[in-house]
Write a protein that holds these residues in place. Structure first.
Motif, PDB file in Angstrom:
ATOM      1  N   PHE A 210      29.419  29.891  36.098  1.00 11.99           N
ATOM      2  CA  PHE A 210      31.095  29.782  35.735  1.00 11.99           C
ATOM      3  C   PHE A 210      31.310  30.976  34.887  1.00 11.99           C
ATOM      4  CE2 PHE A 210      35.248  28.363  34.184  1.00 11.99           C
ATOM      5  CZ  PHE A 210      35.923  28.131  35.373  1.00 11.99           C
ATOM      6  N   LEU A 211      30.782  30.821  33.710  1.00 14.86           N
ATOM      7  CA  LEU A 211      31.180  31.787  32.622  1.00 14.86           C
ATOM      8  C   LEU A 211      30.852  33.220  32.976  1.00 14.86           C
ATOM      9  CD1 LEU A 211      29.743  29.864  29.392  1.00 14.86           C
ATOM     10  CD2 LEU A 211      32.063  30.194  30.164  1.00 14.86           C
ATOM     11  N   LYS A 212      29.709  33.461  33.721  1.00 18.47           N
ATOM     12  CA  LYS A 212      29.342  34.954  34.065  1.00 18.47           C
ATOM     13  C   LYS A 212      30.508  35.442  35.171  1.00 18.47           C
ATOM     14  CE  LYS A 212      24.975  35.480  34.868  1.00 18.47           C
ATOM     15  NZ  LYS A 212      23.601  35.487  35.535  1.00 18.47           N
ATOM     16  N   LYS A 213      31.018  34.491  35.947  1.00 20.15           N
ATOM     17  CA  LYS A 213      31.640  35.148  37.043  1.00 20.15           C
ATOM     18  C   LYS A 213      33.080  35.209  36.565  1.00 20.15           C
ATOM     19  CE  LYS A 213      33.787  34.029  41.750  1.00 20.15           C
ATOM     20  NZ  LYS A 213      33.245  35.110  42.173  1.00 20.15           N
ATOM     21  N   PHE A 214      33.884  34.635  35.641  1.00 21.26           N
ATOM     22  CA  PHE A 214      35.314  34.473  35.085  1.00 21.26           C
ATOM     23  C   PHE A 214      35.436  34.742  33.672  1.00 21.26           C
ATOM     24  CE2 PHE A 214      35.301  30.977  38.514  1.00 21.26           C
ATOM     25  CZ  PHE A 214      35.885  32.000  39.715  1.00 21.26           C
ATOM     26  N   PHE A 215      34.324  34.659  32.782  1.00 23.00           N
ATOM     27  CA  PHE A 215      34.383  34.939  31.558  1.00 23.00           C
ATOM     28  C   PHE A 215      33.052  35.396  30.821  1.00 23.00           C
ATOM     29  CE2 PHE A 215      36.725  31.135  32.604  1.00 23.00           C
ATOM     30  CZ  PHE A 215      37.946  31.247  32.146  1.00 23.00           C
ATOM     31  N   PRO A 216      32.925  36.675  31.321  1.00 22.19           N
ATOM     32  CA  PRO A 216      31.622  37.429  31.099  1.00 22.19           C
ATOM     33  C   PRO A 216      31.434  37.782  29.695  1.00 22.19           C
ATOM     34  CG  PRO A 216      33.250  38.964  32.281  1.00 22.19           C
ATOM     35  CD  PRO A 216      33.739  37.535  32.309  1.00 22.19           C
ATOM     36  N   GLU A 217      32.517  37.749  28.935  1.00 21.71           N
ATOM     37  CA  GLU A 217      32.576  38.021  27.507  1.00 21.71           C
ATOM     38  C   GLU A 217      32.080  36.871  26.748  1.00 21.71           C
ATOM     39  OE1 GLU A 217      34.991  39.209  23.537  1.00 21.71           O
ATOM     40  OE2 GLU A 217      35.892  39.286  25.437  1.00 21.71           O
ATOM     41  N   VAL A 218      32.301  35.579  27.109  1.00 19.22           N
ATOM     42  CA  VAL A 218      31.845  34.486  26.328  1.00 19.22           C
ATOM     43  C   VAL A 218      30.212  34.295  26.960  1.00 19.22           C
ATOM     44  CG1 VAL A 218      32.112  32.008  26.304  1.00 19.22           C
ATOM     45  CG2 VAL A 218      34.129  33.291  26.662  1.00 19.22           C
ATOM     46  N   HIS A 219      30.121  34.732  28.159  1.00 20.63           N
ATOM     47  CA  HIS A 219      28.672  34.565  28.646  1.00 20.63           C
ATOM     48  C   HIS A 219      27.896  35.258  27.812  1.00 20.63           C
ATOM     49  CE1 HIS A 219      25.164  35.340  31.278  1.00 20.63           C
ATOM     50  NE2 HIS A 219      25.324  33.836  31.489  1.00 20.63           N
ATOM     51  N   ARG A 220      28.157  36.759  27.481  1.00 26.40           N
ATOM     52  CA  ARG A 220      27.446  37.517  26.755  1.00 26.40           C
ATOM     53  C   ARG A 220      27.052  37.053  25.183  1.00 26.40           C
ATOM     54  NH1 ARG A 220      30.374  41.411  29.131  1.00 26.40           N
ATOM     55  NH2 ARG A 220      31.884  41.670  27.499  1.00 26.40           N
TER      56      ARG A 220
ATOM     57  N   ALA B 116      38.260  29.233  44.649  1.00 24.28           N
ATOM     58  CA  ALA B 116      38.737  30.584  43.859  1.00 24.28           C
ATOM     59  C   ALA B 116      37.656  31.546  43.707  1.00 24.28           C
ATOM     60  CB  ALA B 116      38.638  30.117  42.270  1.00 24.28           C
ATOM     61  N   VAL B 117      37.991  32.764  44.075  1.00 27.22           N
ATOM     62  CA  VAL B 117      37.195  34.199  43.879  1.00 27.22           C
ATOM     63  C   VAL B 117      37.643  34.825  42.489  1.00 27.22           C
ATOM     64  CG1 VAL B 117      37.024  34.208  46.556  1.00 27.22           C
ATOM     65  CG2 VAL B 117      39.068  35.239  45.324  1.00 27.22           C
ATOM     66  N   ASN B 118      38.726  34.621  41.997  1.00 31.71           N
ATOM     67  CA  ASN B 118      38.660  35.447  40.721  1.00 31.71           C
ATOM     68  C   ASN B 118      39.421  34.388  39.719  1.00 31.71           C
ATOM     69  OD1 ASN B 118      41.891  35.324  41.223  1.00 31.71           O
ATOM     70  ND2 ASN B 118      41.113  37.050  42.841  1.00 31.71           N
ATOM     71  N   ILE B 119      39.751  34.920  38.594  1.00 32.95           N
ATOM     72  CA  ILE B 119      40.021  34.271  37.551  1.00 32.95           C
ATOM     73  C   ILE B 119      41.805  33.486  37.795  1.00 32.95           C
ATOM     74  CG2 ILE B 119      41.008  35.976  36.152  1.00 32.95           C
ATOM     75  CD1 ILE B 119      39.601  32.473  34.875  1.00 32.95           C
ATOM     76  N   HIS B 120      42.519  34.513  38.248  1.00 31.12           N
ATOM     77  CA  HIS B 120      43.970  34.134  38.753  1.00 31.12           C
ATOM     78  C   HIS B 120      43.840  33.028  39.830  1.00 31.12           C
ATOM     79  CE1 HIS B 120      44.860  37.808  36.491  1.00 31.12           C
ATOM     80  NE2 HIS B 120      44.023  38.518  37.523  1.00 31.12           N
ATOM     81  N   MET B 121      43.112  33.189  40.672  1.00 29.46           N
ATOM     82  CA  MET B 121      43.175  31.964  41.614  1.00 29.46           C
ATOM     83  C   MET B 121      42.597  30.532  40.965  1.00 29.46           C
ATOM     84  SD  MET B 121      41.206  31.928  45.313  1.00 29.46           S
ATOM     85  CE  MET B 121      41.562  30.647  46.606  1.00 29.46           C
ATOM     86  N   ALA B 122      41.596  30.710  40.017  1.00 21.98           N
ATOM     87  CA  ALA B 122      41.072  29.476  39.359  1.00 21.98           C
ATOM     88  C   ALA B 122      42.321  28.777  38.515  1.00 21.98           C
ATOM     89  CB  ALA B 122      40.087  29.806  38.577  1.00 21.98           C
TER      90      ALA B 122
END
Length: 513
Positions: free
Chosen positions: A50-60, A130-136
């Motif tokens: 979930f983090l990798k898809k929608f929040f890549p900075e947090v995942h890094r 959801a396919v992007n953060i806006h849809m989520a």
């Protein structure tokens, strides 16, 4: 016989019928969805796919050896991530202010629950697909619309349907259902995290549709509450009497029905009562409680832990599965504590549980803060297994204290302290206030954790001390008082009797100023 609340306890007792139990269980699905949405957000927010898809900075930041130097306390500091969580409560606030009070007051508790269930279904479908953060975030917004309706109508429905002697237990069922929903979310997150392919978070978000379906279907068949039918004024007394007999399981309901009718006549507001009534002098204590109880409930810090427990546990070095499993354990503790509260609230009273739970949470918050300050460094490293276990135990003690005090009572007390004529608008103020400060805490917690570090737990401890003192001095006991007679409690209180005054005629001469 003792005077005071014990005299009221005999009025309108009735039986705990299967009819009212089934009605309240169905209505309490609104609480299950509320708890599920709280628990699910924190869990999926800690899942790597979930983090990798929608929040890549947090995942890094979370990747070991990623070359990013970040404080232990700042790994999850992302306003977009907190927006995903808090968008639900912003939508709930706007819905409460714009629609739910009018629907619940004018159309009834059932239509409000029905609309809430439909919005929950739409939100679960959108979030899961959801396919992007806006849809989520849109999925969270739709769930928030559902909460705006359900959190306004369900506590009222439970308090108005339950027998006076068992009102505490029945109304606490809302918080129990919140705990059950949060526990279910933690269990589901723990299971879906192991799904190969990284799409388990979609299952977690979509399964909110299960309790939403039960609430929506049930709201179609549930009866309206007798109190609301009396407020409508176009429903014959005989029809209300028939319904009340069915609910209570006894033939003689005249005393309770007379109390409901008299409260409606004396209130004079009917279905079209407005928030303006709350500013009259005789309602000032209720207005204060409508604001302060939900305010204090949020500043216990519970939602910060509920939203972000897996995140917090990963902050101290736990792995993804271990942090989710630990959240399951604390979820079980919360449900058990709330169940104990249901058994105790009508025996020991509201104030006793408030005071005992407040002291317990205060001690736990101080020890959590002290442990993290002493044992968790700012950069790199993690707690030893022994200290991590101690921290989980302290979180469990804290959750238990909330589970039998501010958790259930934060919903029970506001739902039972308002006279009929201001009950719906006052509940609207309570829910709106709760949403406002839920948003503030949810949006600010990760940034505060990053900047205040362990000091954030001392911040919440200070508020716990303040709210425990508030209850001790200013909250009257309402155990066993029929809901239509609770206005008398304020006139007998050492402080609020002075605020209300002996003469209410000033209301008619300008609002009691």
């Amino acid at each position: 016989m003792a005077v005071g609340v014990d005299e009221h306890a005999d009025a309108g007792a009735g039986k705990v019928t299967a009819f009212v139990v089934l009605s309240c269980i169905t209505a309490a699905m609104g609480g299950v969805i509320f708890g599920y949405d709280i628990g699910i957000a924190g869990g999926v927010s800690s899942m790597e796919p979930f983090l990798k898809k929608f929040f890549p900075e947090v995942h890094r930041r979370m990747e070991s050896g990623g070359g990013v130097h970040v404080s232990n306390y700042c790994k999850f500091d992302s306003q977009l991530l907190t927006a995903f969580t808090s968008s639900l409560y912003i939508a709930g606030l706007l819905t409460t202010l714009a629609a739910s009070t009018r629907v619940t007051a004018r159309r009834g508790r059932r239509p409000s629950m029905l609309l809430g269930g439909a919005a929950f279904l739409a939100g679960a479908a959108t979030g899961g697909a959801a396919v992007n953060i806006h849809m989520a975030i849109l999925g969270r917004v739709l769930l928030g619309v559902g909460l705006g309706f359900a959190n306004h109508s369900v506590p009222l429905y439970l308090s108005e349907m339950s027998p006076p002697r068992r009102r505490g237990a029945f109304s606490n069922a809302f918080q129990l259902s919140v705990g059950v929903g949060a526990l279910a979310a933690n269990l589901i997150n723990y299971g879906t995290d192991k799904i190969a392919g990284g799409w388990g978070w979609r299952v977690s978000l979509s399964l909110a549709a299960v309790p939403a379906s039960l609430l929506t279907a049930g709201a179609i068949f549930l009866p309206e509450t007798p109190s609301f039918l009396v407020q409508r004024r176009d429903v014959a007394r005989r029809d209300v009497e028939i319904l009340l007999k069915k609910i209570r399981g006894v033939d003689d309901v005249n005393a309770e029905l007379d109390g409901i009718v008299n409260a409606g006549v004396n209130g004079g507001g009917g279905v079209n009562g407005t928030r303006g009534l709350l500013f009259r002098r005789k309602y000032r204590p209720m207005l204060v409680m409508a604001v302060m109880i939900p305010f204090f409930q949020q500043f216990t810090g519970i939602n910060a832990i509920a939203f972000y427990a897996p995140v917090l546990l990963r902050t101290i070095g736990m792995g993804e599965s271990a942090s989710l499993f630990s959240s399951v354990v604390t979820g079980v503790v919360g449900v058990v504590a709330t169940a104990l509260s249901m058994l105790a609230v009508d025996r020991f009273g509201r104030r006793t549980l408030f005071l005992a739970g407040g002291a317990q949470m205060l001690a736990a918050q101080v020890l959590i803060g002290a442990t993290m300050a002493a044992k968790l460094g700012n950069d790199g490293g993690e707690l030893s297994k022994a200290w991590a276990a101690a921290l989980i135990i302290l979180i469990g003690v804290y959750v238990a204290g909330f589970g039998w005090s501010w958790g259930p009572l934060g919903w029970l007390v506001p739902s039972e302290i308002f006279p009929m004529e201001v009950r719906s608008p006052a509940q609207g103020v309570t829910v709106a206030t709760s949403f406002v400060f839920t948003v503030i805490v949810a949006q600010a917690f990760l940034a505060m954790l990053c900047r205040m570090k362990a000091g954030i737990f001392f911040f919440f401890a200070a508020w716990l001390a303040a709210m425990t003192a508030f209850v001790y001095f200013l909250l009257p006991e309402t155990k066993g008082v029929p809901i239509e007679e609770v206005a008398e409690v304020w006139r007998e209180h050492w402080f609020w009797s002075r605020v209300i005054g002996e003469d209410d005629d000033d209301d008619a001469r300008g609002g009691g100023k």
